[in-house]
Motif scaffolding. Structure first.
Motif, PDB file in Angstrom:
ATOM      1  N   GLY A 127     -11.063  -3.022  -6.522  1.00 21.40           N
ATOM      2  CA  GLY A 127     -11.241  -3.524  -7.896  1.00 21.40           C
ATOM      3  C   GLY A 127     -10.080  -3.123  -8.792  1.00 21.40           C
ATOM      4  N   ILE A 128      -9.602  -1.882  -8.634  1.00 23.94           N
ATOM      5  CA  ILE A 128      -8.466  -1.393  -9.438  1.00 23.94           C
ATOM      6  C   ILE A 128      -7.185  -2.112  -9.008  1.00 23.94           C
ATOM      7  CG2 ILE A 128      -7.123   0.666 -10.109  1.00 23.94           C
ATOM      8  CD1 ILE A 128     -10.015   0.848 -11.014  1.00 23.94           C
ATOM      9  N   ILE A 129      -7.063  -2.322  -7.675  1.00 27.17           N
ATOM     10  CA  ILE A 129      -5.869  -3.030  -7.172  1.00 27.17           C
ATOM     11  C   ILE A 129      -5.808  -4.436  -7.786  1.00 27.17           C
ATOM     12  CG2 ILE A 129      -4.721  -3.968  -5.115  1.00 27.17           C
ATOM     13  CD1 ILE A 129      -5.907  -1.639  -3.524  1.00 27.17           C
ATOM     14  N   LYS A 130      -6.973  -5.073  -7.847  1.00 27.90           N
ATOM     15  CA  LYS A 130      -7.010  -6.430  -8.411  1.00 27.90           C
ATOM     16  C   LYS A 130      -6.556  -6.408  -9.876  1.00 27.90           C
ATOM     17  CE  LYS A 130      -8.292 -10.784  -7.700  1.00 27.90           C
ATOM     18  NZ  LYS A 130      -8.080 -11.644  -6.560  1.00 27.90           N
ATOM     19  N   LYS A 131      -6.962  -5.369 -10.609  1.00 31.87           N
ATOM     20  CA  LYS A 131      -6.503  -5.255 -12.005  1.00 31.87           C
ATOM     21  C   LYS A 131      -4.979  -5.072 -12.030  1.00 31.87           C
ATOM     22  CE  LYS A 131     -10.518  -3.090 -14.215  1.00 31.87           C
ATOM     23  NZ  LYS A 131     -10.969  -1.842 -14.829  1.00 31.87           N
ATOM     24  N   GLY A 132      -4.488  -4.265 -11.085  1.00 30.46           N
ATOM     25  CA  GLY A 132      -3.034  -4.057 -10.976  1.00 30.46           C
ATOM     26  C   GLY A 132      -2.316  -5.365 -10.707  1.00 30.46           C
ATOM     27  N   LYS A 176       0.215   6.022 -11.100  1.00 31.35           N
ATOM     28  CA  LYS A 176       1.098   6.818 -10.239  1.00 31.35           C
ATOM     29  C   LYS A 176       0.506   7.064  -8.852  1.00 31.35           C
ATOM     30  CE  LYS A 176       3.841   8.885 -13.861  1.00 31.35           C
ATOM     31  NZ  LYS A 176       4.815   7.809 -13.789  1.00 31.35           N
ATOM     32  N   LYS A 177      -0.641   6.449  -8.595  1.00 26.78           N
ATOM     33  CA  LYS A 177      -1.258   6.636  -7.277  1.00 26.78           C
ATOM     34  C   LYS A 177      -0.756   5.598  -6.287  1.00 26.78           C
ATOM     35  CE  LYS A 177      -5.518   8.999  -8.365  1.00 26.78           C
ATOM     36  NZ  LYS A 177      -6.960   9.014  -8.235  1.00 26.78           N
ATOM     37  N   MET A 178      -0.711   5.993  -5.008  1.00 24.08           N
ATOM     38  CA  MET A 178      -0.347   5.044  -3.960  1.00 24.08           C
ATOM     39  C   MET A 178      -1.449   3.985  -3.859  1.00 24.08           C
ATOM     40  SD  MET A 178       2.470   6.032  -2.375  1.00 24.08           S
ATOM     41  CE  MET A 178       2.609   6.042  -0.628  1.00 24.08           C
ATOM     42  N   VAL A 179      -1.061   2.763  -3.680  1.00 25.38           N
ATOM     43  CA  VAL A 179      -2.049   1.675  -3.651  1.00 25.38           C
ATOM     44  C   VAL A 179      -3.060   1.869  -2.518  1.00 25.38           C
ATOM     45  CG1 VAL A 179      -2.279  -0.808  -3.216  1.00 25.38           C
ATOM     46  CG2 VAL A 179      -0.576   0.011  -4.823  1.00 25.38           C
ATOM     47  N   LYS A 180      -2.611   2.470  -1.413  1.00 33.22           N
ATOM     48  CA  LYS A 180      -3.532   2.674  -0.279  1.00 33.22           C
ATOM     49  C   LYS A 180      -4.694   3.620  -0.638  1.00 33.22           C
ATOM     50  CE  LYS A 180      -0.772   6.320   1.907  1.00 33.22           C
ATOM     51  NZ  LYS A 180      -1.660   7.456   1.779  1.00 33.22           N
ATOM     52  N   ASP A 181      -4.526   4.387  -1.724  1.00 33.68           N
ATOM     53  CA  ASP A 181      -5.576   5.336  -2.121  1.00 33.68           C
ATOM     54  C   ASP A 181      -6.437   4.819  -3.277  1.00 33.68           C
ATOM     55  OD1 ASP A 181      -4.561   7.131  -0.250  1.00 33.68           O
ATOM     56  OD2 ASP A 181      -3.100   7.921  -1.694  1.00 33.68           O
ATOM     57  N   PRO A 235       0.807  -1.237   0.000  1.00 26.85           N
ATOM     58  CA  PRO A 235       0.000   0.000   0.000  1.00 26.85           C
ATOM     59  C   PRO A 235       0.834   1.279   0.000  1.00 26.85           C
ATOM     60  CG  PRO A 235      -0.165  -1.129   2.109  1.00 26.85           C
ATOM     61  CD  PRO A 235       0.583  -2.039   1.196  1.00 26.85           C
ATOM     62  N   TRP A 236       2.102   1.180   0.415  1.00 26.41           N
ATOM     63  CA  TRP A 236       2.934   2.389   0.504  1.00 26.41           C
ATOM     64  C   TRP A 236       3.786   2.593  -0.738  1.00 26.41           C
ATOM     65  CZ3 TRP A 236       1.673   5.845   4.024  1.00 26.41           C
ATOM     66  CH2 TRP A 236       0.915   5.407   5.110  1.00 26.41           C
TER      67      TRP A 236
END
Lengths: 308, 232
Positions: free
Chosen positions: A139-144, A130-135, A90-91
């Motif tokens: 659903g977007i994280i899963k795509k990442g 370019k966004k921090m994962v914590k933000d 997340p960081w």
């Protein structure tokens, strides 16, 4: 066809509980394989064992012909894995997470950037890189995570619930991407959504208590049930006597009642008219007829015992 | 913010709360070295120890237990030894940088200037000291599953490092048997050889090689423990 993944008598124990029981099967190169089953059936553990996260207590797994334990490092190069839970740091930003793994696999920065941009465009997450994962939303994280698994261009992609946390549009974008890789990569996935499996399958493995209960294409799995239909008739007043009369009709299978409705399976549509005749004197409020699908197949009673 | 804390605040805090107080109690070491000069290498290593805690927590324990981001790293095509060595080298380098910066800051507060070779010898011996200490932290980070256990372990370890390795006091002040036992632990050997080199330019190479060999064996053992813990 050449096997991409081969399991030979693979078993996994957790404590003294058998999670996977002597599994033997192969997965062909370029195929799309869904693994389904009840909770605790061993689906996720099977993916973990194939992807090398945990070793199997006994048996062998071959990845592109390489023993996954003896030649682990080489075998790992062919694998990309997406776990069910979100596991990006997340960081770090989304692109830092992806780049880091790409670098670990020895990819050049130029290759990593090219693939990352291309895949993120296909999954519509370029603005989040370019966004921090914590933000970022799950659903977007899963795509990442899917991009991260594809960053070293593996031949085999293993996904545990690939569309978890995703909305309808993300679901569609993800499957568009995965289906683009069909034939090119071997894709093995676990899904809780049977609708998802019905739409995208090549081959389905139904796991039950760590064993393969059913194996084949959807058509093949449902082959024996093609002529079966599920019927539901709601009466104004379904008496015990009427229920018994209808239940005793020879072509009525597995009858059950909920309130004033009777549910039953029938091999031919003709059974429906027999029931109508038998219940002609009663007032009917609603009638439903449904062809059987994967959900019905997974219904525990049906999957284990069949329709009697 | 945490970087500034490590580079500036921690050395300052250690200087104010330890060196400034203790030098009024001890004044000189048993070999007649001014206490603040005698304790200087230990204080620098203490800063490195504190930063190694933070680095290993961030890079391994937190990643493994809380963020779950450790698993994808373990799937990369590297042996567990290579993975452990990677964490080890990264933690040593980062902790050493904090140590060197704190050494520069702390030297401004000393009443007399240090010889040039102090600035060379402390980082060199610091590498060997950290080689052992980071290995110990790696073992704890790999074996513990709960944050409470991890915290308890590192607090106990911190007390041991302060009082059991000769950072603040000479072993002659301890009961005889305890002093002998503590003097021969690998951490004490490195620090004692560092002080030997700085204050009498004498080195016993055996006591340098023993901790180094211990460190290599420990790294290999950590790789084995990691493999077993991950069940890979």
């Amino acid at each position: 066809m050449e096997a991409s993944i081969t399991l030979k008598k693979v078993g996994k124990l957790v404590g003294d509980k058998t999670i996977l029981a002597s599994l033997t099967f192969g997965i062909e190169k370029g195929s799309l394989v869904a693994i389904i089953g009840d909770n605790e059936a061993g689906k996720s553990m099977l993916l973990r064992v194939i992807s090398g996260i945990e070793y199997q207590e006994y048996g062998q797994i071959f990845i592109n012909g390489l023993d996954s334990q003896k030649r682990r490092n080489k075998a790992m190069l062919s694998l990309g894995f997406v776990p069910h839970e979100l596991d990006l740091d997340p960081w770090l930003t989304l692109e830092e997470n992806i780049r880091f793994i790409g670098m670990l696999y020895g990819e050049s920065m130029e290759t990593i950037n090219t693939r990352m941009i291309q895949l993120s465009r296909e999954l519509h997450i370029t603005t989040y890189l370019k966004k921090m994962v914590k933000d970022i939303s799950p659903g977007i994280i899963k795509k990442g995570m899917i991009i991260r698994a594809l960053i070293h261009d593996p031949e085999i992609l293993i996904l545990d619930d690939p569309t978890a946390f995703m909305d309808a549009e993300s679901y569609r974008q993800t499957w568009d991407l995965l289906l683009r890789f069909k034939k090119e990569k071997t894709i093995v996935y676990v899904s809780q959504s049977l609708q998802e499996v019905e739409e995208a399958h090549d081959r389905i493995l139904v796991l039950e208590d760590g064993k393969i209960a059913l194996d084949g294409s959807l058509d093949r799995l449902l082959g024996s049930t093609f002529e079966y239909h599920q019927f539901q008739i709601e009466f104004e007043d379904l008496t015990d006597e009427l229920f018994m009369t209808l239940s005793k009709l020879p072509k009525v299978k597995n009858p059950s009642r909920i309130g004033h409705s009777i549910h039953f399976y029938g091999r031919e549509r003709g059974v429906f008219f027999e029931v109508l005749n038998a219940a002609a004197s009663s007032v009917m409020k609603d009638i439903r007829v449904k062809k059987l699908g994967l959900q019905d197949l997974m219904d525990a009673k049906y999957a284990k015992d069949g329709i009697h | 913010m945490s970087t500034i804390a490590f580079v500036v605040l921690i050395p300052l805090l250690l200087h104010i709360t330890l060196t400034m107080v203790m030098k009024n109690i001890f004044i000189y070491s048993l070999d007649k070295i001014p206490y603040e000069i005698w304790v200087f290498p230990g204080i620098v290593l203490l800063v490195s120890i504190l930063s190694a805690y933070a680095v290993l927590y961030r890079d391994l324990f937190d990643l493994r237990i809380h963020k779950k981001s450790f698993i994808p790293i373990t799937l990369a095509p590297f042996s567990k030894f290579f993975l452990v060595a990677g964490f080890l080298v990264a933690a040593i380098v980062e902790s050493l940088i904090y140590g060197i910066l704190s050494m520069i800051i702390l030297s401004f507060f000393l009443s007399q200037s240090l010889y040039w070779y102090f600035y060379l010898a402390i980082p060199l011996f610091g590498v060997i000291f950290l080689f052992l200490f980071v290995n110990l932290l790696l073992t704890i980070s790999i074996l513990t599953e709960r944050i409470t256990t991890f915290l308890s372990m590192i607090i106990i370890l911190f007390f041991f490092m302060i009082f059991g390795t000769g950072i603040l006091f000479e072993f002659e002040f301890y009961p005889k048997m305890l002093g002998i036992i503590l003097a021969y632990n690998p951490f004490s050997l490195v620090l004692s050889e560092l002080r030997g080199f700085l204050f009498s330019t004498h080195i016993n190479w055996i006591w340098i090689f023993v901790p180094m060999i211990t460190g290599f064996v420990w790294t290999w053992m950590n790789a084995f423990i990691l493999k077993r813990t991950l069940k890979q």
